[in-house]
Motif scaffolding. Sequence first.
Motif, PDB file in Angstrom:
ATOM      1  N   ALA A 112      35.072  51.301  47.509  1.00 38.78           N
ATOM      2  CA  ALA A 112      35.226  50.576  48.772  1.00 38.78           C
ATOM      3  C   ALA A 112      36.480  49.698  48.790  1.00 38.78           C
ATOM      4  O   ALA A 112      36.901  49.250  49.859  1.00 38.78           O
ATOM      5  N   LEU A 113      37.064  49.468  47.622  1.00 38.40           N
ATOM      6  CA  LEU A 113      38.298  48.675  47.565  1.00 38.40           C
ATOM      7  C   LEU A 113      39.429  49.425  48.257  1.00 38.40           C
ATOM      8  O   LEU A 113      39.460  50.659  48.241  1.00 38.40           O
ATOM      9  N   PRO A 114      40.380  48.712  48.825  1.00 31.96           N
ATOM     10  CA  PRO A 114      41.571  49.392  49.349  1.00 31.96           C
ATOM     11  C   PRO A 114      42.258  50.166  48.208  1.00 31.96           C
ATOM     12  O   PRO A 114      42.224  49.723  47.050  1.00 31.96           O
ATOM     13  N   VAL A 115      42.839  51.281  48.530  1.00 30.96           N
ATOM     14  CA  VAL A 115      43.410  52.162  47.511  1.00 30.96           C
ATOM     15  C   VAL A 115      44.411  51.446  46.619  1.00 30.96           C
ATOM     16  O   VAL A 115      44.401  51.614  45.403  1.00 30.96           O
ATOM     17  N   ASP A 116      45.274  50.607  47.195  1.00 30.20           N
ATOM     18  CA  ASP A 116      46.287  49.944  46.382  1.00 30.20           C
ATOM     19  C   ASP A 116      45.653  48.972  45.378  1.00 30.20           C
ATOM     20  O   ASP A 116      46.079  48.884  44.232  1.00 30.20           O
ATOM     21  N   GLN A 117      44.586  48.278  45.792  1.00 26.73           N
ATOM     22  CA  GLN A 117      43.906  47.357  44.879  1.00 26.73           C
ATOM     23  C   GLN A 117      43.145  48.120  43.800  1.00 26.73           C
ATOM     24  O   GLN A 117      43.179  47.759  42.625  1.00 26.73           O
ATOM     25  N   ARG A 118      42.456  49.194  44.194  1.00 27.76           N
ATOM     26  CA  ARG A 118      41.698  50.003  43.245  1.00 27.76           C
ATOM     27  C   ARG A 118      42.637  50.599  42.196  1.00 27.76           C
ATOM     28  O   ARG A 118      42.370  50.564  41.003  1.00 27.76           O
ATOM     29  N   GLU A 119      43.753  51.107  42.655  1.00 28.11           N
ATOM     30  CA  GLU A 119      44.729  51.713  41.761  1.00 28.11           C
ATOM     31  C   GLU A 119      45.253  50.694  40.746  1.00 28.11           C
ATOM     32  O   GLU A 119      45.282  50.961  39.541  1.00 28.11           O
ATOM     33  N   ALA A 120      45.623  49.516  41.209  1.00 36.00           N
ATOM     34  CA  ALA A 120      46.143  48.480  40.314  1.00 36.00           C
ATOM     35  C   ALA A 120      45.075  48.039  39.323  1.00 36.00           C
ATOM     36  O   ALA A 120      45.347  47.871  38.125  1.00 36.00           O
ATOM     37  N   LEU A 121      43.851  47.867  39.783  1.00 32.26           N
ATOM     38  CA  LEU A 121      42.762  47.439  38.911  1.00 32.26           C
ATOM     39  C   LEU A 121      42.468  48.477  37.833  1.00 32.26           C
ATOM     40  O   LEU A 121      42.278  48.139  36.666  1.00 32.26           O
ATOM     41  N   ILE A 122      42.490  49.723  38.196  1.00 25.64           N
ATOM     42  CA  ILE A 122      42.222  50.794  37.231  1.00 25.64           C
ATOM     43  C   ILE A 122      43.336  50.874  36.202  1.00 25.64           C
ATOM     44  O   ILE A 122      43.088  50.987  35.000  1.00 25.64           O
ATOM     45  N   ASP A 166      29.148  38.531  32.765  1.00 29.06           N
ATOM     46  CA  ASP A 166      27.959  38.848  31.975  1.00 29.06           C
ATOM     47  C   ASP A 166      26.891  39.556  32.798  1.00 29.06           C
ATOM     48  O   ASP A 166      26.003  40.196  32.245  1.00 29.06           O
ATOM     49  N   GLU A 167      26.976  39.453  34.098  1.00 30.20           N
ATOM     50  CA  GLU A 167      26.004  40.129  34.940  1.00 30.20           C
ATOM     51  C   GLU A 167      26.197  41.642  34.955  1.00 30.20           C
ATOM     52  O   GLU A 167      25.358  42.365  35.467  1.00 30.20           O
ATOM     53  N   LEU A 168      27.294  42.130  34.389  1.00 34.66           N
ATOM     54  CA  LEU A 168      27.524  43.569  34.347  1.00 34.66           C
ATOM     55  C   LEU A 168      26.669  44.270  33.310  1.00 34.66           C
ATOM     56  O   LEU A 168      26.552  45.474  33.331  1.00 34.66           O
ATOM     57  N   GLY A 169      26.099  43.544  32.378  1.00 38.97           N
ATOM     58  CA  GLY A 169      25.310  44.182  31.340  1.00 38.97           C
ATOM     59  C   GLY A 169      26.204  44.692  30.234  1.00 38.97           C
ATOM     60  O   GLY A 169      27.332  44.244  30.054  1.00 38.97           O
ATOM     61  N   ALA A 170      25.698  45.670  29.492  1.00 39.67           N
ATOM     62  CA  ALA A 170      26.373  46.116  28.279  1.00 39.67           C
ATOM     63  C   ALA A 170      27.438  47.184  28.516  1.00 39.67           C
ATOM     64  O   ALA A 170      28.049  47.661  27.577  1.00 39.67           O
ATOM     65  N   ASP A 171      27.655  47.598  29.728  1.00 36.36           N
ATOM     66  CA  ASP A 171      28.598  48.676  30.002  1.00 36.36           C
ATOM     67  C   ASP A 171      30.030  48.170  29.836  1.00 36.36           C
ATOM     68  O   ASP A 171      30.563  47.485  30.692  1.00 36.36           O
ATOM     69  N   TRP A 172      30.658  48.535  28.731  1.00 34.38           N
ATOM     70  CA  TRP A 172      31.996  48.023  28.401  1.00 34.38           C
ATOM     71  C   TRP A 172      33.053  48.484  29.390  1.00 34.38           C
ATOM     72  O   TRP A 172      33.998  47.772  29.665  1.00 34.38           O
ATOM     73  N   SER A 173      32.916  49.688  29.951  1.00 32.69           N
ATOM     74  CA  SER A 173      33.959  50.161  30.875  1.00 32.69           C
ATOM     75  C   SER A 173      33.931  49.363  32.172  1.00 32.69           C
ATOM     76  O   SER A 173      34.972  49.066  32.749  1.00 32.69           O
ATOM     77  N   SER A 174      32.749  48.993  32.636  1.00 33.07           N
ATOM     78  CA  SER A 174      32.664  48.154  33.830  1.00 33.07           C
ATOM     79  C   SER A 174      33.270  46.793  33.562  1.00 33.07           C
ATOM     80  O   SER A 174      33.989  46.242  34.377  1.00 33.07           O
ATOM     81  N   ARG A 175      32.984  46.235  32.384  1.00 37.83           N
ATOM     82  CA  ARG A 175      33.541  44.940  32.017  1.00 37.83           C
ATOM     83  C   ARG A 175      35.065  45.003  31.967  1.00 37.83           C
ATOM     84  O   ARG A 175      35.734  44.066  32.376  1.00 37.83           O
ATOM     85  N   ALA A 176      35.596  46.107  31.467  1.00 36.96           N
ATOM     86  CA  ALA A 176      37.050  46.227  31.352  1.00 36.96           C
ATOM     87  C   ALA A 176      37.703  46.198  32.720  1.00 36.96           C
ATOM     88  O   ALA A 176      38.754  45.592  32.905  1.00 36.96           O
ATOM     89  N   VAL A 177      37.091  46.855  33.684  1.00 41.79           N
ATOM     90  CA  VAL A 177      37.691  46.915  35.007  1.00 41.79           C
ATOM     91  C   VAL A 177      37.580  45.582  35.727  1.00 41.79           C
ATOM     92  O   VAL A 177      38.536  45.081  36.300  1.00 41.79           O
ATOM     93  N   VAL A 178      36.411  44.977  35.694  1.00 45.60           N
ATOM     94  CA  VAL A 178      36.239  43.726  36.412  1.00 45.60           C
ATOM     95  C   VAL A 178      36.971  42.601  35.709  1.00 45.60           C
ATOM     96  O   VAL A 178      37.572  41.735  36.321  1.00 45.60           O
TER      97      VAL A 178
END
Length: 183
Positions: A112-122, A166-178
């Motif tokens: 749902a993020l704008p493409v430019d923001q999603r791209e930079a975050l990834i 910490d609300e993301l739980g144990a998923d390291w890839s989600s933590r890396a992105v956020v």
Amino acid sequence: MTEPSPFCFADELVVAMPSLRAFAVALSGNVTTANDLVQETLLKAWSHQNLFQPGTNFKAWLFTILRNTYYSQYRRSRREVLDTGKIADGRCVSPNQPSHMDMIEFKTALQALPVDQREALILVGAEGYSYEEAASITGCAIGTVKSRVNRARVRLARTLEMVNVDELGADWSSRAVVGKLQR
């Protein structure tokens, strides 16, 4: 001291494929489209390998090709009408694991993020590129990349109603992105 191994274009393409695929999935939000993007990127890179300048960042060069291919296809696809399968998705049985559902929510929020923001975050959060490298790949200023990453992180946190990472739980890839929500 051993000499560095010589650059082998084909070997470097193979090494870069998982990262290209991850970036393509994150950009497009669709595994099939991502696979097509990676295939097209590899084909373009192979047919234009004479344009690659040895000593520069090969992976960044490939990411730039993939990104340009994605935007070209995106512009072309805006004129097409596609069945996205949302009706079928709504009729599926939900899995029992909460972490799986969290990941689905995360992917939805990311898309749902704008493409430019999603791209930079990834590029910065998930792929681990520096702001400078991400700026080079996207063809914009470092400050713009930093701003896009920050806005994307804030928007994701709001969408997911998060107070901290910490609300993301144990998923390291989600933590890396956020990343650093608490800053």
